[in-house]
Scaffold this active site. Structure first.
Site, PDB file in Angstrom:
ATOM      1  N   CYS A   5       9.467 -39.937 -22.278  1.00  0.00           N
ATOM      2  CA  CYS A   5       9.088 -38.598 -22.736  1.00  0.00           C
ATOM      3  C   CYS A   5      10.108 -37.563 -22.264  1.00  0.00           C
ATOM      4  O   CYS A   5      10.202 -37.265 -21.069  1.00  0.00           O
ATOM      5  CB  CYS A   5       7.688 -38.260 -22.215  1.00  0.00           C
ATOM      6  SG  CYS A   5       7.203 -36.549 -22.469  1.00  0.00           S
ATOM      7  N   CYS A  53       8.604 -34.518 -20.627  1.00  0.00           N
ATOM      8  CA  CYS A  53       8.159 -34.829 -19.268  1.00  0.00           C
ATOM      9  C   CYS A  53       9.320 -34.705 -18.291  1.00  0.00           C
ATOM     10  O   CYS A  53       9.163 -34.203 -17.171  1.00  0.00           O
ATOM     11  CB  CYS A  53       7.576 -36.241 -19.209  1.00  0.00           C
ATOM     12  SG  CYS A  53       6.132 -36.517 -20.261  1.00  0.00           S
TER      13      CYS A  53
END
Length: 210
Positions: free
Chosen positions: A61, A64
């Site tokens: 991600c 993230c």
């Protein structure tokens, strides 16, 4: 002479350490993985009086990774006043928790009160100022606040509601014992009769139902 030698040795060690860190920077994934290893236990939620922030993330991600330094800085700022829990979405053992929180995109930051009530979730990279504002609201306890309003279906806590397909853990309507959160986004618990979860029981039931 001894003091000079010690000072020179300390300076040399500092230079070596700085050089190593410069040539071997810590990646965002390493930051997130390290935070997960140091995460508080789920059983602390609602049991130690501290608000909780749960971050659902994954190594692939990109958002993230972008959010990792900010989240790490916030965790260091609040220290042991807040339970910080990291949940790797790529780990199959975490799927029951992901299902419980209705996570369908990451990063997903769930905010819970010190009493264990799910308040909101913020999706995507979140500015540090926003994280601090919501955490500060959870930490700002109201005086003379106690008890819960018990719902009429409290005696059915061992049943699985057909319309929810989720375990009915606690049939309560908790009182708001902190300031309202200034930033809210996603509420996976909006249509549920309660916002408070016994996480140990919930995880066991979800695992048994898989």
């Amino acid at each position: 002479i001894r003091n000079i030698a010690v000072a020179l040795a300390s300076f040399a060690i500092a230079i070596v350490n700085y050089t190593y860190q410069f040539t071997h920077p810590v990646t965002a994934v390493e930051i997130l993985a390290s935070m997960e290893q140091q995460s508080a236990s789920l059983t602390t939620i609602g049991n130690n009086g501290k608000p909780t922030v749960i971050d659902f993330w994954a190594p692939w991600c990109e958002n993230c990774k972008v959010a990792a330094p900010t989240l790490k800085a916030v965790e260091e700022e609040y220290g042991d006043r807040v339970n910080f829990i990291m949940v790797n979405g790529d780990d199959g053992r975490n799927w029951p928790l992901i299902q419980l929180f209705g996570v369908d995109s990451i990063p997903h930051l769930a905010f819970l009160s010190g009493e264990g009530d799910v308040e909101t979730a913020l999706i995507g990279p979140v500015p540090r100022s926003v994280l601090r504002a919501d955490i500060d609201a959870l930490l700002n306890k109201k005086e003379d606040c106690g008890g819960v309003a018990v719902a009429a279906v409290a005696d059915k806590k061992d049943e699985v509601l057909e319309e929810e397909k989720e375990p009915a853990i606690a049939r309560t309507a908790p009182l708001l014992c902190h300031d309202e959160l200034p930033y809210t986004m996603y509420d996976a618990f909006a249509n549920r009769p309660d916002r408070r979860i016994n996480f140990v029981e919930a995880m066991e039931r979800l695992n048994n139902n898989r």
